[in-house]
Design an enzyme around this catalytic site. Structure first.
Site, PDB file in Angstrom:
ATOM      1  N   HIS A 165      -1.440-100.200 -82.446  1.00 30.46           N
ATOM      2  CA  HIS A 165      -1.471 -98.624 -82.568  1.00 30.46           C
ATOM      3  C   HIS A 165      -3.056 -98.254 -81.999  1.00 30.46           C
ATOM      4  O   HIS A 165      -3.552 -97.372 -81.939  1.00 30.46           O
ATOM      5  CB  HIS A 165      -0.912 -98.162 -83.589  1.00 30.46           C
ATOM      6  CG  HIS A 165      -0.511 -96.649 -83.398  1.00 30.46           C
ATOM      7  ND1 HIS A 165      -1.303 -95.779 -82.779  1.00 30.46           N
ATOM      8  CD2 HIS A 165       0.358 -95.881 -84.484  1.00 30.46           C
ATOM      9  CE1 HIS A 165      -0.525 -94.738 -82.996  1.00 30.46           C
ATOM     10  NE2 HIS A 165       0.257 -94.547 -83.736  1.00 30.46           N
ATOM     11  N   ASP A 379      10.492 -93.541 -65.545  1.00 34.39           N
ATOM     12  CA  ASP A 379      11.258 -93.811 -64.461  1.00 34.39           C
ATOM     13  C   ASP A 379      10.656 -95.233 -63.862  1.00 34.39           C
ATOM     14  O   ASP A 379       9.498 -95.097 -63.173  1.00 34.39           O
ATOM     15  CB  ASP A 379      11.577 -92.894 -63.448  1.00 34.39           C
ATOM     16  CG  ASP A 379      12.321 -93.209 -62.529  1.00 34.39           C
ATOM     17  OD1 ASP A 379      12.898 -94.659 -62.341  1.00 34.39           O
ATOM     18  OD2 ASP A 379      12.692 -92.370 -61.346  1.00 34.39           O
TER      19      ASP A 379
END
Length: 454
Positions: A165, A379
């Site tokens: 993170h 995508d």
């Protein structure tokens, strides 16, 4: 139901995927927002993709692996390793070694349909879908990304990822994933060029802390850990237009409040009541607020570092639990409004003057809104995922402290938010009753959408 689904996963040996071409060998300092203690952990995400007949014969693992190698040419710091700079007060730096990210390909004897119509955390067999390679889960000297592509019997697949993170927030990770998707679909360069420039969020010289920053208070855990680790229940709750309207109805004058504010106020009070905190002790709600647009000029397009703040609201447990929901709502709204460019600069200054402290987790609840992060838009050639976002709730140093707000469409086609909650089992039962007491429908408890604990 998906919660009881059990399946087998056959994995390949983990391998390192390096950038497709040579990249600079250099050291890159993180910002003073990136390297605070509260971000020094690994965070998991997961994407579920349907079979697409137009992609018949193409192996998603091969396509994604090659796309990752190409994207790493532009995002080459991800292929390096994290170090602490000697003699610099625990300052983190990326050694851009080009070693690569960890990649696993796998096959599961299950179909996407077997997960049920309502894909949301907690996911069955998550540890199989995102395998924790021994020795890979640290912050220092470990791969900064771990990726696993699991092919399903139906031709669909699952793309799971684990991120250090300190390298990026949700917006930054989605930016990288979008670049991977673009490469998978034939692009040669990302549509949004990555920007490092972490020095923008470094402390000033000399540092000047201008806010109280009670999110970083040192709080003694006088009553013992509020979240036991041995009896945790993980469930997800759906909040669509009906549920949000029900919350709004019980708060006079709430018409100008956002869905995030209403939901956060509701969950904070329900959770506090469920945990039965000492009435005299302080409890906190910590809201993740994206600060990119708060800067003048805004942070550069393409900046993929951590660009958010942890503003906090504080109340005694007794006052919060006894007061109408409007009390919690006003505290949440006030905390959110604090976040400005000066606020984030003050946080950076606090980090270097106080040794990069962790945000307070004692009697705290942290919420992060991922509804606009864009995970559901990634995508990689098979269209948009049927689910994209957080792999589970309660992540971080202390399980149970954090929840994510995830965009979701239920079986009825309603668009809403699903929230994974992690609580001790007994507290979870009380939490459900508290929610039902708010979501009244014609004098009958509104049946909250719940995914059972695994």
């Amino acid at each position: 139901m998906a919660g009881s689904l059990v399946f087998k996963v056959k994995r390949s040996q983990p391998e390192l995927v390096a950038p497709a071409t040579a990249t600079p060998r250099e050291l890159k300092l993180l910002s003073d927002i990136d390297d605070q203690n509260g971000l020094r952990f690994q965070i998991p995400t997961i994407q579920f993709y349907k079979y697409d007949p137009s992609m018949h014969g193409k192996d998603p693992a091969k396509v994604i692996k090659e796309a990752v190698a190409k994207a790493l040419v532009f995002y080459y710091p991800f292929a390096g390793r994290m170090r602490e700079l000697a003699g610099a007060g625990r300052k983190l730096v990326v050694d851009c070694t080009g070693e690569g990210v960890l990649f696993i390909e796998a096959d599961a004897d299950v179909r996407l349909a077997d997960f049920g119509d309502a894909l949301q955390p907690p996911f069955p067999c998550l540890e199989e879908l995102l395998f924790d390679v021994p020795g890979s889960g640290g912050v220092l000297h470990c791969p900064l990304l771990l990726l696993q592509v699991t092919r399903l019997k139906c031709g669909g697949f699952i793309f799971a990822m684990r991120l250090n993170h300190t390298m990026a927030d949700a917006a930054g990770l989605v930016q990288f994933m979008t670049a991977v998707g673009e490469m998978a679909r034939g692009a040669t360069v990302p549509s949004v060029p990555p920007v490092w420039r972490r020095e923008i969020l470094n402390a000033r010289n000399p540092p000047l802390v201008t806010f109280a920053h009670r999110e970083y208070d040192h709080v003694e855990d006088t009553k013992g850990t509020i979240i036991p680790l041995d009896d945790m229940a993980h469930r997800s709750f759906f909040f669509g237009p009906t549920e949000i309207s029900a919350i709004r109805r019980v708060i006079p004058g709430a018409s100008s409040s956002s869905t995030f504010e209403l939901l956060t106020a509701c969950l904070w009070r329900c959770r506090t009541r469920a945990l039965q905190a000492d009435p005299e002790e302080e409890v906190r709600i910590i809201c993740i607020v994206n600060a990119r647009s708060k800067f003048n000029p805004p942070l550069p397009s393409g900046y993929y570092g951590n660009g958010f703040a942890f503003p906090v609201a504080v109340a005694t447990a007794g006052k919060l639990c006894a007061s109408p929901l409007g009390y919690a709502l006003e505290l949440v709204k006030k905390a959110k409004k604090e976040v400005t460019e000066e606020y984030l600069r003050s946080v950076a200054d606090l980090m270097v003057t106080r040794g990069r402290p962790h945000f307070t987790v004692v009697r705290a609840y942290l919420v992060s809104d991922l509804t606009h992060a864009g995970f559901g838009e990634v995508d990689v050639g098979w269209g948009k995922p049927v689910y994209g976002g957080a792999a589970k709730g309660g992540v971080g140093a202390i399980p149970g402290v954090a929840s994510f707000y995830i965009p979701f469409k239920n079986k009825a086609g309603e668009l809403g938010i699903v929230v994974p909650i992690c609580l001790p089992a007994a507290a979870m039962d009380r939490f459900v009753k508290e929610l039902d007491s708010i979501l009244l429908k014609q004098d009958q408890p509104y049946k909250t959408f719940i995914t059972s604990a695994l």
